[in-house]
Design a protein around this motif. Structure first.
Motif, PDB file in Angstrom:
ATOM      1  N   HIS A  82       0.837  -1.207   0.000  1.00 34.96           N
ATOM      2  CA  HIS A  82       0.000   0.000   0.000  1.00 34.96           C
ATOM      3  C   HIS A  82       0.866   1.249   0.000  1.00 34.96           C
ATOM      4  O   HIS A  82       1.374   1.666   1.037  1.00 34.96           O
ATOM      5  CB  HIS A  82      -0.945   0.016   1.208  1.00 34.96           C
ATOM      6  CG  HIS A  82      -1.985   1.095   1.142  1.00 34.96           C
ATOM      7  ND1 HIS A  82      -3.335   0.827   1.091  1.00 34.96           N
ATOM      8  CD2 HIS A  82      -1.868   2.455   1.087  1.00 34.96           C
ATOM      9  CE1 HIS A  82      -4.008   1.967   1.024  1.00 34.96           C
ATOM     10  NE2 HIS A  82      -3.133   2.979   1.027  1.00 34.96           N
ATOM     11  N   HIS A  84       1.794   5.213  -2.269  1.00 34.93           N
ATOM     12  CA  HIS A  84       1.374   6.239  -3.233  1.00 34.93           C
ATOM     13  C   HIS A  84       2.646   6.952  -3.689  1.00 34.93           C
ATOM     14  O   HIS A  84       3.048   7.942  -3.098  1.00 34.93           O
ATOM     15  CB  HIS A  84       0.429   7.251  -2.572  1.00 34.93           C
ATOM     16  CG  HIS A  84      -0.769   6.648  -1.911  1.00 34.93           C
ATOM     17  ND1 HIS A  84      -1.950   6.426  -2.570  1.00 34.93           N
ATOM     18  CD2 HIS A  84      -0.971   6.215  -0.641  1.00 34.93           C
ATOM     19  CE1 HIS A  84      -2.834   5.887  -1.737  1.00 34.93           C
ATOM     20  NE2 HIS A  84      -2.257   5.747  -0.563  1.00 34.93           N
ATOM     21  N   THR A 135      -1.667   2.592  -4.700  1.00 38.83           N
ATOM     22  CA  THR A 135      -3.100   2.503  -4.414  1.00 38.83           C
ATOM     23  C   THR A 135      -3.854   3.802  -4.695  1.00 38.83           C
ATOM     24  O   THR A 135      -4.778   4.162  -3.969  1.00 38.83           O
ATOM     25  CB  THR A 135      -3.312   2.067  -2.949  1.00 38.83           C
ATOM     26  OG1 THR A 135      -2.685   3.030  -2.095  1.00 38.83           O
ATOM     27  CG2 THR A 135      -2.677   0.729  -2.673  1.00 38.83           C
ATOM     28  N   LYS A 213      -9.041  -0.125  -7.237  1.00 35.09           N
ATOM     29  CA  LYS A 213      -9.324   0.296  -5.865  1.00 35.09           C
ATOM     30  C   LYS A 213     -10.716   0.927  -5.788  1.00 35.09           C
ATOM     31  O   LYS A 213     -11.019   1.858  -6.537  1.00 35.09           O
ATOM     32  CB  LYS A 213      -8.287   1.306  -5.379  1.00 35.09           C
ATOM     33  CG  LYS A 213      -8.493   1.722  -3.914  1.00 35.09           C
ATOM     34  CD  LYS A 213      -7.373   2.642  -3.472  1.00 35.09           C
ATOM     35  CE  LYS A 213      -7.471   3.002  -1.997  1.00 35.09           C
ATOM     36  NZ  LYS A 213      -6.462   4.020  -1.632  1.00 35.09           N
ATOM     37  N   HIS A 265      -6.798  -0.362   5.335  1.00 36.94           N
ATOM     38  CA  HIS A 265      -7.055   0.347   6.607  1.00 36.94           C
ATOM     39  C   HIS A 265      -7.841  -0.527   7.585  1.00 36.94           C
ATOM     40  O   HIS A 265      -7.270  -1.086   8.490  1.00 36.94           O
ATOM     41  CB  HIS A 265      -7.744   1.702   6.389  1.00 36.94           C
ATOM     42  CG  HIS A 265      -7.174   2.483   5.234  1.00 36.94           C
ATOM     43  ND1 HIS A 265      -5.835   2.775   5.145  1.00 36.94           N
ATOM     44  CD2 HIS A 265      -7.746   2.998   4.115  1.00 36.94           C
ATOM     45  CE1 HIS A 265      -5.616   3.459   4.018  1.00 36.94           C
ATOM     46  NE2 HIS A 265      -6.744   3.602   3.375  1.00 36.94           N
ATOM     47  N   ASP A 321       1.245   3.082   3.424  1.00 42.88           N
ATOM     48  CA  ASP A 321       0.509   4.344   3.282  1.00 42.88           C
ATOM     49  C   ASP A 321       1.384   5.543   3.649  1.00 42.88           C
ATOM     50  O   ASP A 321       0.869   6.585   4.054  1.00 42.88           O
ATOM     51  CB  ASP A 321      -0.781   4.346   4.124  1.00 42.88           C
ATOM     52  CG  ASP A 321      -1.903   5.120   3.424  1.00 42.88           C
ATOM     53  OD1 ASP A 321      -1.707   5.536   2.273  1.00 42.88           O
ATOM     54  OD2 ASP A 321      -2.959   5.308   4.043  1.00 42.88           O
TER      55      ASP A 321
HETATM   56 ZN   LIG Z   1      -3.439   5.016   1.038  1.00 42.79          ZN
END
Ligand SMILES: [Zn+2]
Length: 436
Positions: A82, A84, A135, A213, A265, A321
């Motif tokens: 996960h 970005h 993601t 997603k 999450h 994340d």
């Molecule tokens: Zn994220």
């Protein structure tokens, strides 16, 4: 020189490119993450990017180059399920500041974010991450551009699977204003009816998403189990997996029953829904931020959720994340901070390593995550034993991805070729000729 000898020498030279891709790694301590054990004095034979032999009796062809890691702990490369890579939240914002990624998307265009992403991709592989699942929140397919540039050898980085634009009910994760309905662009593809969901899945895959997603529950109107199933069926028919951003227990439930492959999450999940995830084989990718980012109360709630998830036996993959700026620290270094919540949940180190290697590979559909014959040669090494202390991962000295060395002796060694063709051109031509 006799003519015959000259001929042999020539033949040898001609054959060199193929043989240059064969290498033997001397592993002083080979970490088996599946069993949580170490075997000393092992060798790994790598041919054409794949592992073709492992053990203490590996026979390599004469003259095979040797990479000597006899003083190091060798293990599979890491996987972040996960991330970005084309998102850096605005300086000074934090996760409690609603929509800090929102500001970034308003102020920075996709090209700027991709330029920044090249640096983050490099820092990821430098830290030992050989695969990353991106993601979303990358502007207009910034993640896809990064993936193609990495696949084409333009820039160094982990192998990627990419979400493209996130599919969401109207508004996505933002609060828009009626005068400016375009504020959520280009981060989200809004899809509210079943027809729109099918269309959004197809459009996203067409433009380069390789793992979709869904945003389940950021608005008062959330995707139902039936909504999720429509999108998942359409994606799975094409062999594309689906992840879901879901935080509420009801949202997670709808996503799991609708057939998604992973929950991202899952912060407010009940034991009952964790059990549902176990029954359905759905992965949980916890994305548990360090306490310094979210406060001790939220952090401890996540630690508690992790304990419950492991006890119930939910499949867990590591995902960070990491999206924020910290002076002097790379994205790769920050990503390792996200392992801490599993240490604090008393997970055995072997279990944490499994989450960040073989489980991630299983979720991503990557032929990686284990040092075994037939797997891609995705290998890292460090001086200290990560089974004793997860923090050993901060000292990665050696990184190999698909048989290619990126880091050796603690130094980044991967050169960028000076002349490159555009990998997209070949694909475009294939599409036009109907030979995908
Ligand atoms: Zn994220």
């Amino acid at each position: 020189m006799k003519p015959f000898a000259f001929f042999t020498l020539l033949a040898g030279l001609i054959l060199m490119p193929a043989s240059a891709q064969t290498v033997v790694i001397k592993a002083g301590h080979l970490v088996d993450v599946a069993s949580g054990t170490v075997k000393d004095n092992q060798s790994i034979l790598v041919e054409d990017g794949k592992i073709t032999a492992v053990g203490d009796r590996v026979v390599a062809p004469d003259g095979t180059p040797v990479i000597d890691l006899s003083d190091q702990y060798v293990m599979p490369g890491l996987i972040d399920a996960h991330t970005h890579l084309a998102l850096m939240e605005m300086d000074g914002s934090d996760i409690n500041d609603f929509g800090s990624y929102y500001y970034a998307s308003l102020i920075e265009d996709t090209s700027m974010r991709v330029a920044q992403g090249t640096q983050m991709a490099r820092s990821m592989i430098e830290a030992g991450f050989v695969w990353a699942r991106d993601t979303g929140n990358n502007g207009l397919y910034g993640d896809v551009t990064l993936r193609r540039a990495i696949e084409g050898g333009w820039i160094p980085g982990p192998n990627m699977v990419t979400a493209g634009r996130m599919i969401a009910p109207f508004g996505g994760q933002f609060q828009m204003q009626p005068e400016k309905p375009g504020l959520g662009n280009p981060e989200y593809l809004y899809a509210d009816s079943h027809d729109e969901l099918v269309r959004a899945v197809r459009e996203n895959v067409h433009y380069g998403a390789t793992f979709l997603k869904l945003i389940i529950d950021n608005q008062p109107y959330i995707y139902s189990e039936e909504d999720v199933r429509v999108a998942v069926d359409e994606a799975h028919d094409m062999g594309v997996k689906v992840m879901s951003h879901a935080m509420s227990d009801e949202g997670i439930r709808n996503a799991v029953l609708g057939g998604v492959d992973s929950i991202e999450h899952g912060w407010q999940i009940s034991d009952e829904t964790l059990q549902l995830m176990k029954d359905h084989g759905t992965y949980l990718v916890g994305t548990d931020f360090p306490a310094a980012r979210i406060g001790e109360t939220r952090y401890q709630a996540n630690v508690d959720r992790n304990k419950r998830a492991r006890k119930i036996g939910v499949k867990l993959a590591f995902g960070s994340d990491a999206v924020y700026y910290e002076e002097g620290r790379t994205r790769g270094e920050q990503t390792l901070d996200f392992l801490r919540s599993y240490v604090d949940a008393d997970f055995p180190n072997a279990f944490i390593l499994q989450m960040a290697t073989m489980n991630g590979a299983d979720l991503l559909g990557a032929n990686s995550g284990e040092i075994k014959v037939g797997k891609n040669a995705d290998i890292i090494a460090m001086y200290h034993n990560p089974l004793d202390d997860i923090e050993a991962l901060r000292g990665v000295q050696f990184v190999m991805k698909d048989g290619e060395v990126y880091k050796e002796g603690g130094k980044f060694t991967r050169e960028t070729p000076r002349v490159l063709n555009n990998p997209r051109r070949k694909q475009q031509r294939g599409n036009m000729l109907g030979q995908n």
